[in-house]
Design a protein around this motif. Structure first.
Motif, mmCIF file in Angstrom:
data_model
loop_
_atom_site.group_PDB
_atom_site.id
_atom_site.type_symbol
_atom_site.label_atom_id
_atom_site.label_comp_id
_atom_site.label_asym_id
_atom_site.label_seq_id
_atom_site.Cartn_x
_atom_site.Cartn_y
_atom_site.Cartn_z
ATOM 1 N N ARG A 170 39.990 1.902 -68.765
ATOM 2 C CA ARG A 170 40.127 0.461 -68.503
ATOM 3 C C ARG A 170 38.778 -0.122 -68.061
ATOM 4 N N ILE A 171 38.003 0.670 -67.325
ATOM 5 C CA ILE A 171 36.676 0.181 -66.941
ATOM 6 C C ILE A 171 35.760 0.152 -68.165
ATOM 7 N N TYR A 209 37.976 -8.542 -68.289
ATOM 8 C CA TYR A 209 37.757 -8.481 -69.732
ATOM 9 C C TYR A 209 37.329 -9.847 -70.267
ATOM 10 N N THR A 252 47.447 -3.474 -62.926
ATOM 11 C CA THR A 252 46.566 -4.383 -63.653
ATOM 12 C C THR A 252 45.359 -4.776 -62.821
ATOM 13 N N LEU A 273 42.084 -3.484 -60.472
ATOM 14 C CA LEU A 273 41.222 -2.317 -60.350
ATOM 15 C C LEU A 273 41.428 -1.597 -59.035
ATOM 16 N N PHE A 324 42.105 -6.728 -64.301
ATOM 17 C CA PHE A 324 41.440 -6.299 -65.533
ATOM 18 C C PHE A 324 41.315 -7.439 -66.528
#
Lengths: 211, 660, 313, 476
Positions: free
Chosen positions: D252-253, D188, D119, D121, D184
Motif C-alpha cells: 500500500r505504501i 494516493y 484504510t 496508514l 491511503f
C-alpha cells in the motif's frame, strides 16, 4: 520553558548511558514520562479536550507511573541489581552518547532550515532518543535493559510525533497506546519465563537457535 | 486429433486406476489400457506420417495459459509413434520384470502410476503447441521419470542419482523457461506458430534465444556438458524405465531441437557450426566413456550419449545444408538424424531389455562378474548380439543405414566450396568413424565379456528367460532392426513428409535419389548376406564328412586355470583407454603388500567423466564454498540481527541522500 | 566388361601368391632358397581337407565368424575399383560400406576370440580393436581428402577423376600412399606391427586371436587376411596408376605395383624387427598424421589457395 | 460485514476463554471460519451489508486487493482450523488449553484482518504490531525452552522494527503536511504533492519495519526461529497469512510511489532485497538440519520472489498475485504436514526422519507433493508465476538477472528436494515400518489445499482470475 524541559529530557539519556544500576534506568524512564507530560501541558494548546486527556493519560499515567512501577516491581522481584559488562565499555558509551547528541543537534538545525514545519528541538532530541536507545539495545546484554530501552525508543517516537504536531485520529492513538501497553506486558511475561528457564538472564544465553 | 487425445487419456486412466487394483492385477490393467490406446494413437499418426498434412484440436484455457492447441504434424506423429509403442513395450516388459520387486513386497502402485504419467507427458510434449502448457508437460515428464528412477529408493545411491537427475533437469528447463518467456513476450502469444516470426528475424538476440533452446533441449537429450545425468539416472532406474528413458524420453529433447529449427527458419551459421561441433564432441565423449565402463547399464547410458551426438551431427549437417543452401546435404543430414532416432529407439531399448534379463538372472550389472551367458540365456544373447551389431553401425543392421546417411551428408559437404564447412565436415567424417570404431570396441567388450567365454563367478540361480513378456518386446524390436537394415528404403519412405517440413517442396527429387541409392544398397547388402550364407554352407558341407572334436580351449601349457583368469572388460579396454587417458581420466588402485612375494594383491580401476571432474564438480565446490562464506549470518545472536536491520536502514538512508 | 570380372577372379585367387611372394623375398634376403611361392596354396588345401577341434567353451559365434570373415573380405573386394574398369558394384558412399564391412568381420572375429575364454586371445582381441580405432579414423580422413579433391563420393568415381601428377599433388600422393601402406601392414598383421611367424603369444595381435582355429575355419581366416592385404594394396595401386595411360598398360602397371608392394613388405620384414607393443599405436598414428597433412594440403592449398588445373577440381 | 469479521471472532474468543468447554471451542473456531468464508463469498458477489457506525467505516474497507488477501487468508485459516482438531488430539490438550489456543488464533486472525482492511496508514501500523503481540503467545504455546527463545527474538525484533516503521509514518506525515491525512486514498490522490525526499526517507523506515515482519533479508533473522518453533498449525498461519498481510502493508505504501511516478526507488529496494533473500535462503538451504527451519527459509525465498516480482512493476503484479496465493497454500500444506511428521517422529531433525512413505504413505506423499508445489514444478501455480516473472524480466529489459535468479532457485530446489526425499524414502529408522494412519483432520486440509492449487495451476476458474486481475489492477 519547553526548551528547558526538552533539554532535560535529553540529559536523561546521558544519565542512562552512565548509570549501571537497573533501577536507575527505571527512574530515568519515569522522569521521561513526566517530562513528556509537562511538555504537553506547556506546549500543546490547540487540540480537542478528548485528545488532550488522552495524551495526559498516556504520558503521565502510563509512561510516567504505571509502566515504571510495573518494571520496578519485576526488577525487585527478580533481584536484578546491575547491568552486566556491555560490549562497549561505559566510558566509550558516554563518548558515543555525546556524538549522538551532536548528531541530534545537527539534525535539529537542519530541520529548522528545511522549512518542513517541524519543531527543531523536539526533532533533534527525539532523534537522540531513538538512536541512543537503539545503541543501548545493541550494546547492553540484560534482557530487562532491552525492555527499558524499548520504552525509551517509544518515548523518542512519541516526541517525534509531537515535533510534527499532526493530529492522529483518536482510534489510532488508542491503538498505539494499547499496543505499547500490551507489548510491555508481554515483554515482562516472557522476561519472567526466561528468568525461570535460563540461569543467566542476559541475551547471550538465548543463542541456541542458529544454523 | 481426437483419437490421439483419447489414447493419451487412456494411458492416463490406466496409470491412475492401476493404483486401485491388487499387486498382481496392476500390470494387466495398465497394459490393457496401454494396448487399447495404441488402436487410437497409431492409425492416426501413421496416417499423418504417410500422407502429410496435420490435424489440430484447440482448447481454451484461462489465463495465463490461454488458448492451447494440440497439433499433429508428420514430425510430431513420428515421435508419437515411437513414444506410444515404446511405452507399450515398457509396459509389456515390466509385467514380468517388476515381479522381482513384488517378491520383495514393494508396491508397484507408484511404478505404474508414474509410468502412465510419463507416457502421457511425453505424448503431450510432442503435440502441444502452447509454450506454457509445453513447459508444464515437459516438467511433468521430468518429475514422473524422476519418481521412476528412484523406484528402488531404499538404496541411498539411487536417491542420489535421482536427485542429480532432477536438478539437471531443472537446469535444463531453466533455459527453456528463459527462452519461451522471451519468445512469448516478444511475439505476444504463447502459440508456437507465432514464434516463427520472432525467431526468424535473425538478429543476435533471437540467435541467443535459439541457443538457449538448444541448451535446454540438449540437456534433456544428453549433449555435453549436460550429459552427466544420463549415466547416473539410467543405471538407477528399473530396466523398463531405463529403456523408456534412453530409447524414448531423451528423444523428446531432440524433438524440441527439431521443432525449434522448424520455427527458427533463418539458421545462423555460428549456431549451426557450434551445434555440429558439440554433437561431434558428444558422440566421442559418450562412446569413449562407454568404453571404460564396467556397469552394463552405465555403458548403455553413455552409448546413448554417443548416439544422441550422432543424431545431433545429422541435425547439424542438416542445418549447415540449409545455411549453405544445399538441399541434398540438408536432406541427408536430417534424414540420417531422424532415421537414427528410430534406430536408436529400437536397438537401445533392445539392449536395455537384454541387460535387464541379465540383471534379473544374475543380480549384477558388473560385466566383469558375468561371462558365458550365451549358453545360459541363448535367446537373450542372440537378441543382444543383434542390438550390439546394430548399435555399432554395422551393415545388415539398421544402425548402418542412418550412419551412412550422415556420412554421405558429411561427404557431400566436402564438395561445397567453403573451407570452414570442409574442415568441419572432415572432422565430423573422421570423428564419426572414430566413434564407430570405439562403439565396436565397447560392444565387443560387453558382448564378449558378459555373454561369451566362461562364467567368471558361480551363478546362484536357475536361469529363466522363456518368458513371453520379457522376450516379445525384444523380438519385436529386433525384427524392426533387421528390416531397416536389409530394406532401408521401406523405413525411409515413411519419413518423406517430415523432410518436407524442413526443406522446400522442390527437394522431392533429392529424396527420390536417396531412396534409389538405398535400394541399390539394399541389393548389395542382400548380396553380402548371401555371401555369408554361401560360405557358411561351404563350411558346413566341408565339415560334414570330417571329424569335428570338441575339446577345451588351447591353454598354452598351463593345465590348471580358473575362469577368473579370462580377460575382463577393464583389461580388454585398457590398451585403448591408455591412449585416451586425458579424455577419460582413469583411477587405478593397486593393493599389494610391499613385500617381495605378496600373497594377495588386487587391482581396481574405474574411470571418471571428464566433464564431471573438471567442469561440474569444481564449480559446484566453488559455489558451495562461496555460499558457506555467509553462514555466519544466522548466528543466533539477537543483537546481531538488529544490527543487520540498522545497517540496512543506514544503507538506504545514505542511498537516498547520495542519489538525489 | 568381361575383362573386369576376369581380373577380379584373378585377384580372388591371387592372395596366397602374394603371401608366398613375401616369404620368398624374405628367404632370398636371408640367403635361403625358401619354400615355393605357391606354398600357401598347398597349406590352404591341406587345411581345407582337415577336420576341426573346437573349444567346448565356445558358442555359435566361434563357428560363424570365419565364414563371415571371408564373406566380408570378398564383398569388400567387389567394391574396389580397377583402373578405367571400375568396380563390380558401386554406389554413392560405397567406401563407407567397404570400411564397415571390414569392421563387421572384425567385430565377429573379436567376439570369436573372446568366445574361447582364453586370456591370450583376449589380449589379441583387445589390441586388434584398439588399433582398428586409429586405422578406421585415418582411413576416413584419407577418403575424405580424396572426396574433397574430386568432389565425388564413391570409389569408382573418385579414382576415375583422381589426377595427381604435379606440384603439391605428388606430395599428397606420397602421404596417402604411406598411410595406406601402414593400413596394409595393420590389416595383414605384418612386421613391424605384428609378426605372423612368431611363437610367443604375448606379443602377437591378429595371430593370437585365431589360436583356437583349425581346419576349414583357419583356412578361411588365412585366406581372408591375405585378401584384405591385397584389397588395401589395390587402393594404393589405384592411387598410383596415372589417368593418362591406356587400359592394358594401366592394368599391367596395376599388377606391377601390387607385386612391388608385397616385395617391399617382404623387404621390411627382413630388415626391421617388430615394434614394442607400446610403440605400435604411435606407429599406426602416423597414418592419421599423414592423412591429416594430406587433407590440410588439399584444403588450404588446392581449395582455398592455389588454383589447380584439371577436370573435376 | 466488516463488523462481523472484526468483532465476532474476538467475542467468540473471549467467550471460549470464559466457558472453557470443548464443544464451545469448536463452535467458536469453526463459527469464525464459516463466517470468514461467507463474508469472502459475499464480497466476491458484491453483496454489501454494513452495520458499522459511519465513522468506523472510514477506517476499514474491502478494496480489490484487500479482498484478495482476505480470501487467501481465509483459506489458510480454514485449513489451519481443521488441522487444529488433529493438533488438539495429538497433543492431548485440555479444554482450557484449547480455549486459550483458539482465542489466541482468533485474535491473531482479527489482527491480520485489520491489517488487510484498514484504510489508514497508522491504523495499519497498529494492527501489524497487534499481529506480533497476538502471535507471540501462539509461538510460545508449547512452552519449551527453544520456543521461548524464538518467541523472545520474534517479539523483540519485530517490535523494534515496527517502532522504526512508526518513525517512518511520522516522517511521512511531515512530507505530506499539506495533505494532512494518512488515509491511503488521500495519499494516493495527492501522491505527487508529497515531498519526495521525506517520502523516500519515510519509506526507508517503513520498509525496514514492515520488511522485518515480512521476513525479507537482511531483516529476516527472526523468521526461521519463530516459524520452526511454533506449533505446526501456527507456523502455517504465520507463513501463509501473516507474511502476506505485512506485505500488503508495504504494497500500500509502494502504491504511493507508483502514483507519484517515482517507483524507481522503491522498485530497486524491492529488487535488491528480493535477491538478497534468495541468496540468504540458498546459503542455508545447503546446510539444513531441521525441516521446519527449511520451510521457514523457503518462506524467505518466496517473499524474495514476491519482492522481485513487485520490483518489475506492472508486468510482475499478476505473477505476484498468483505467487502469493500459491505460496500461502503450499507453504501451509507443508507446515501442516510437518506437524504430522513431528508427531510421527518426535524430532525436527532431518536426519531423524527416514522412510516416511513406509511409515505413513499419506503424510509422505503430502510432504513430497507439497514440496514439489513450493519449488515450482508444474502443474502447480508457482510454476506459472515464475514463468511470468521471467517474462517480466525480459520485458523490463533486465534479462540478465534471469541468470542469478535461476541459479539461486536451483540451489534452493536442490536443498529442499534432497532434504524432503531423504526424509520420505528409504527404510524408517529403528525399524518402525508398521503403517500408521492418523486421523482425517491430519490429511484433509493439505489435500484440499493441494487440490485448490492444482485447479488454479491447470485451468484457473474465471472467478479466481477476475479476483487476481482486480487485485493486480490495484497498482494501476
Amino acid at each position: 520553558m519547553s526548551d528547558i524541559l526538552i533539554i532535560l529530557l535529553g540529559t536523561t539519556i546521558l544519565y542512562i548511558f552512565a548509570a549501571s544500576r537497573i533501577e536507575a534506568y527505571v527512574k530515568a524512564l519515569a522522569l521521561q514520562g513526566t517530562i513528556l507530560f509537562l511538555l504537553i501541558v506547556v506546549d500543546i494548546k490547540d487540540i480537542s479536550w478528548i485528545n488532550f486527556a488522552f495524551l495526559i493519560l498516556e504520558t503521565l499515567i502510563i509512561k510516567g507511573i504505571i509502566i515504571p512501577y510495573f518494571l520496578l516491581s519485576v526488577i525487585r522481584k527478580n533481584e536484578i541489581g546491575r547491568e552486566v559488562e556491555p560490549y562497549i565499555s561505559q566510558f566509550y558509551s558516554v563518548l558515543i552518547a555525546s556524538l549522538i547528541f551532536m548528531f541530534g543537534f545537527v539534525a535539529a538545525f537542519w530541520s529548522a532550515k528545511t522549512n518542513a514545519g517541524i519543531k527543531p528541538l523536539y526533532f533533534g532530541v527525539s532523534i537522540i532518543l531513538i538512536i541512543a536507545s537503539l545503541f543501548l539495545i545493541i550494546n547492553r546484554k540484560r534482557i530487562i535493559t532491552h525492555i527499558l530501552c524499548y520504552m525509551i525508543l517509544e518515548n523518542g517516537i512519541f516526541l517525534l510525533s509531537l515535533s510534527v504536531a499532526n493530529e492522529m485520529p483518536i482510534l489510532v492513538n488508542v491503538g498505539v497506546l494499547l499496543d505499547l501497553f500490551v507489548g510491555i506486558y508481554l515483554f515482562v511475561i516472557f522476561f519472567n519465563k526466561i528468568q525461570e528457564m535460563y540461569d543467566g538472564n542476559h541475551i547471550d544465553t538465548l543463542t541456541e537457535l542458529k544454523d | 486429433m481426437t483419437a490421439i487425445l483419447i489414447g493419451v487419456i487412456l494411458f492416463l486412466i490406466g496409470g491412475i486406476i492401476s493404483i486401485f487394483f491388487g499387486e498382481k492385477l496392476k500390470k494387466i490393467v495398465f497394459l490393457s489400457f496401454a494396448a487399447v490406446a495404441q488402436f487410437f494413437i497409431l492409425p492416426q499418426s501413421f496416417n499423418i506420417l504417410l500422407n502429410g498434412g496435420q490435424t489440430e484440436a484447440k482448447f481454451i484455457l484461462s489465463d495465463p495459459l490461454g488458448a492451447c492447441s494440440f497439433r499433429l504434424d508428420p514430425l510430431a506423429s513420428l515421435f508419437v509413434i515411437i513414444i506410444s509403442t515404446g511405452s507399450l513395450l515398457c509396459a509389456i516388459y515390466s509385467g514380468s520384470y517388476m515381479k522381482m520387486y513384488s517378491y520383495k513386497k514393494i508396491s508397484l502402485s507408484t511404478y505404474y502410476f508414474f509410468l502412465g504419467i510419463l507416457s502421457v507427458s511425453m505424448l503431450l510434449v510432442v503435440i502441444v503447441q502452447n509454450a506454457l502448457v509445453f513447459l508444464i508437460v515437459w516438467e511433468l515428464m521430468s518429475i514422473s521419470s524422476f519418481f521412476l528412477v528412484i523406484f528402488e529408493n531404499d538404496k541411498p545411491e539411487v536417491l542420489k542419482s535421482g536427485l542429480y537427475y532432477l536438478i539437471s533437469m531443472q537446469v535444463g528447463v531453466a533455459f527453456l523457461i528463459a527462452g519461451f518467456a522471451w519468445v512469448s513476450a516478444s511475439s505476444g502469444s504463447l502459440d508456437f506458430n507465432s514464434f516463427h516470426s520472432v525467431l526468424s528475424n535473425s538478429n543476435s538476440f533471437s540467435n541467443l534465444i535459439v541457443a538457449f533452446f538448444l541448451i535446454g533441449f540438449g540437456t534433456k537429450a544428453g549433449f555435453i556438458p549436460m550429459h552427466t545425468w544420463l549415466p547416473k539416472a539410467h543405471p538407477a532406474a528399473p530396466t523398463g524405465v531405463s529403456a523408456l528413458m534412453s530409447g524414448v524420453m531423451i528423444k523428446t529433447g531432440i524433438y524440441g531441437i527439431l521443432r525449434i529449427i522448424l520455427l527458427y527458419g533463418n539458421i545462423n551459421s555460428t549456431i549451426a557450426y557450434s551445434f555440429f561441433s558439440i554433437s561431434l564432441l558428444t558422440a566421442i565423449t559418450g562412446i569413449a566413456n562407454a568404453a571404460s565402463q564396467k556397469d552394463l547399464k552405465k555403458l548403455l547410458a553413455y552409448s546413448s550419449v554417443e548416439n544422441i551426438g550422432i543424431i545431433g551431427m545429422g541435425i547439424g549437417i542438416g542445418m549447415l545444408g540449409i545455411v549453405y543452401n544445399n538441399s541434398m546435404i540438408a536432406m541427408l543430414g536430417f534424414l540420417g538424424a531422424i532415421l537414427h532416432i528410430i534406430n536408436h529407439f529400437t536397438f537401445k531399448s533392445l539392449l536395455f531389455y537384454g541387460g535387464g534379463i541379465v540383471y534379473l538372472n544374475t543380480h549384477t550389472r558388473n560385466i566383469d562378474k558375468l561371462g558365458g551367458l550365451a549358453k545360459y540365456l541363448p535367446m537373450t544373447s542372440s537378441l543382444f548380439l543383434i542390438g550390439s551389431l546394430a548399435i555399432s553401425g554395422l551393415p545388415l543392421f539398421s544402425g548402418f543405414i542412418s550412419e551412412l546417411l550422415i556420412y554421405l551428408g558429411l561427404a557431400r559437404s566436402l564438395s561445397i566450396n567453403n573451407l570452414s564447412i570442409n574442415i568441419f565436415a572432415i572432422l565430423g567424417f573422421s570423428g564419426l568413424a572414430f566413434t564407430g570404431a570405439i562403439a565396436l570396441l565397447s560392444f565387443t567388450k560387453v558382448y564378449g565379456i558378459a555373454f561369451l567365454g566362461n562364467a567368471r563367478t558361480q551363478y546362484q540361480e536357475k536361469f529363466k528367460e522363456k518368458d513371453f513378456s520379457l522376450l516379445s518386446p525384444m523380438i519385436f524390436l529386433a525384427v524392426i532392426i533387421i528390416i531397416t537394415g536389409l530394406f532401408p528404403y521401406l523405413t525411409v519412405s515413411l519419413l518423406g513428409n517430415i523432410l518436407k517440413q524442413f526443406l522446400p517442396m522442390d527437394s522431392l527429387n533429392e529424396f527420390l535419389k536417396i531412396q534409389l541409392n538405398l535400394q541399390i544398397l539394399s541389393g548389395y547388402i542382400l548380396i553380402f548376406t548371401s555371401f555369408i550364407l554361401f560360405f557358411y554352407l561351404i563350411r558346413y558341407f566341408l565339415l560334414k564328412r570330417k571329424r569335428v572334436e570338441y575339446f577345451k580351449t588351447w591353454d598354452c601349457g598351463y593345465q590348471v586355470g580358473s575362469s577368473r583368469i579370462q580377460y575382463t572388460s577393464s583389461s580388454f579396454a585398457q590398451p585403448f583407454l591408455s591412449l585416451i587417458s586425458e579424455i577419460v581420466p582413469q583411477n587405478i588402485n593397486v593393493n599389494k603388500e610391499p613385500v617381495l612375494f605378496p600373497k594377495e594383491a588386487s587391482i581396481e580401476s574405474n574411470s571418471q567423466d571428464f566433464f564431471e571432474r573438471f567442469l561440474i564438480q569444481p564449480n559446484l565446490k566453488w559455489l558451495r564454498k562461496f555460499l558457506d562464506l555467509f553462514s555466519w549470518i544466522q548466528s543466533g545472536k539477537m543483537q546481531q540481527y538488529i544490527i543487520y536491520g540498522l545497517i540496512f536502514l543506514l544503507f538506504i538512508l545514505i542511498w537516498i541522500l547520495g542519489v538525489k | 566388361m568381361m575383362l573386369k570380372y576376369i581380373i577380379i577372379a584373378l585377384v580372388i585367387i591371387s592372395p596366397f601368391f602374394f603371401t608366398g611372394l613375401i616369404n620368398k623375398v624374405k628367404a632370398i634376403w636371408a640367403g635361403r632358397k625358401g619354400s615355393p611361392v605357391l606354398q600357401p596354396y598347398f597349406d590352404f588345401v591341406r587345411l581345407i581337407q582337415k577336420g576341426e577341434v573346437i573349444s567346448k567353451t565356445t558358442s555359435f559365434i566361434f563357428q560363424i565368424s570365419p565364414s563371415i570373415n571371408i564373406a566380408s573380405s570378398l564383398f569388400a573386394l567387389m567394391l574396389i575399383p580397377l583402373p578405367f574398369l571400375g568396380s563390380v558394384i558401386s554406389f554413392k558412399g560405397d567406401f563407407i560400406l567397404f570400411s564397415y564391412t571390414l569392421a563387421f568381420s572384425k567385430f565377429l572375429m573379436i567376439l570369436a576370440a573372446l568366445d574361447t575364454g582364453s586370456s591370450f586371445e583376449g589380449i589379441g582381441a583387445s589390441r586388434e580393436v584398439t588399433y582398428s580405432t586409429i586405422v578406421e579414423t585415418a582411413f576416413f580422413i584419407i577418403m575424405g581428402s580424396l572426396a574433397l579433391l574430386t568432389n565425388q563420393i564413391s570409389f569408382s568415381s573418385i579414382f576415375a577423376l583422381l589426377n595427381m601428377s604435379t606440384g603439391y599433388t605428388i606430395l599428397i600422393k606420397i602421404l596417402l600412399v604411406i598411410s595406406l601402406f601402414i593400413m596394409v601392414l595393420v590389416e595383414g598383421s605384418r612386421i613391424p606391427i605384428d609378426d605372423p611367424n612368431t611363437h610367443l603369444e604375448l606379443t602377437m595381435i591378429h595371430e593370437v586371436m585365431i589360436l583356437d582355429y583349425s581346419g576349414t575355419d583357419l583356412a578361411f581366416i588365412l585366406y581372408s587376411t591375405a585378401l584384405k592385404m591385397v584389397i588395401v594394396s589395390m587402393l594404393i595401386a589405384n592411387l598410383l596408376v596415372p589417368l593418362y595411360l591406356t587400359v592394358p598398360i594401366s592394368l599391367i602397371l596395376f599388377a606391377f605395383i601390387l607385386i612391388l608392394i608385397f616385395m617391399i613388405i617382404g623387404l621390411i620384414e627382413s630388415l626391421i624387427a617388430r615394434l614394442r607393443i607400446s610403440h605400435v599405436p604411435q606407429f599406426i598414428f602416423f597414418m592419421t598424421a599423414f592423412s591429416l597433412i594430406a587433407f590440410a594440403i588439399i584444403a588450404f592449398f588446392l581449395r582455398a589457395g592455389v588454383q589447380f588445373s584439371g577436370k573435376g577440381l | 460485514m466488516i463488523t462481523l469479521v472484526l468483532f465476532v471472532p474476538i467475542i467468540l474468543g473471549i467467550f471460549s476463554l470464559i466457558i472453557k468447554k470443548s464443544y464451545f471451542n469448536r463452535i467458536s473456531l469453526f463459527g469464525s471460519v464459516v463466517l470468514y468464508i461467507l463474508v469472502a463469498i459475499a464480497v466476491w458477489s458484491n453483496f454489501e451489508w454494513y452495520i458499522l457506525p459511519d465513522w468506523l467505516m472510514v477506517y476499514f474497507q474491502f478494496d480489490n486487493i484487500g479482498l484478495y488477501f482476505f480470501s487467501v487468508m481465509t483459506i489458510v485459516f480454514a485449513s489451519v482450523s481443521v488441522y487444529s482438531l488433529f493438533y488438539f488430539e495429538a497433543h492431548l490438550l485440555t479444554a482450557k488449553q484449547e480455549s486459550i489456543y483458539i482465542a489466541e488464533i482468533l485474535f491473531f486472525i482479527v489482527a491480520m484482518t485489520g491489517v488487510i482492511l484498514s484504510t489508514h496508514l497508522a491504523l495499519l501500523w497498529v494492527f501489524i504490531e497487534a499481529t506480533t503481540l497476538t502471535s507471540a503467545l501462539l509461538i510460545y504455546f508449547e512452552k519449551k525452552k527453544s520456543s521461548l527463545e524464538a518467541t523472545w527474538k520474534y517479539v523483540y525484533i519485530c517490535s523494534v522494527g515496527i517502532a522504526l516503521a512508526f518513525v517512518g509514518i511520522i516522517l511521512l506525515s511531515i512530507g505530506s503536511r499539506n495533505i494532512n491525512s494518512l488515509f491511503f486514498n488521500d495519499l494516493y490522490k495527492n501522491a505527487k504533492e508529497i515531498n519526495p525526499f521525506w517520502l523516500k526517507i519515510s519509506f526507508a523506515f517503513i520498509f525496514v519495519g514492515f520488511g522485518t515482519k515480512i521476513g525479507i533479508a537482511p531483516i529476516h533473522a527472526w523468521l526461521p526461529d519463530a516459524h520452526s518453533e511454533a506449533p505446526s498449525p501456527v507456523s502455517a498461519l504465520l507463513s501463509g497469512a501473516l507474511l502476506n498481510s505485512a506485505l500488503l502493508g508495504l504494497l500500500r505504501i509502494h502504491e504511493i510511489f507508483i502514483k507519484a511516478n517515482s517507483e524507481v526507488f522503491s522498485n530497486s529496494l524491492f529488487l535488491l532485497t528480493g535477491f538478497l533473500s534468495l541468496v540468504v535462503t540458498s546459503v542455508f538451504m545447503l546446510r539444513l538440519k531441521n525441516y521446519k527451519r527449511m520451510l521457514a527459509y523457503s518462506s524467505i525465498e518466496n517473499m524474495g520472489i514476491l519482492f522481485i516480482g513487485i520490483s518489475l512493476g506492472n508486468l510482475g503484479f499478476f505473477a505476484v498475485m498468483i505467487h502469493l496465493f500459491a505460496h500461502s497454500l503450499s507453504k501451509s500444506s507443508l507446515f501442516l504436514t510437518s506437524g504430522n511428521i513431528l508427531h510421527l517422529n518426535k524430532s525436527k531433525k532431518i536426519e531423524d526422519v527416514k522412510g516416511l512413505l513406509k511409515r505413513d504413505p499419506r503424510t509422505g506423499w503430502l510432504w513430497i507433493v507439497s514440496m514439489l508445489a513450493i519449488i515450482g514444478l508444474p502443474p502447480f501455480p508457482i510454476f506459472l508465476s515464475k514463468f511470468l516473472i521471467i517474462r517480466a524480466f525480459w520485458l523490463s529489459g533486465t534479462g540478465w538477472l534471469i541468470i542469478p535468479f535461476f541459479l539461486l532457485l536451483i540451489i534452493i530446489t536442490f536443498g529442499m528436494s534432497s532434504a524432503v526425499f531423504k526424509m520420505s524414502f528409504g527404510e524408517p529408522l529403528n525399524g518402525e515400518s508398521e503403517n500408521i494412519k492418523l486421523n482425517l483432520a491430519a490429511y484433509s486440509p493439505q489435500i484440499v489445499l493441494l487440490l485448490l492449487l492444482l485447479v488454479v495451476g491447470i485451468d484457473m476458474p474465471q472467478q479466481v482470475l477476475t479476483l487476481i486481475n482486480n487485485a493486480a489492477s490495484f497498482f494501476h
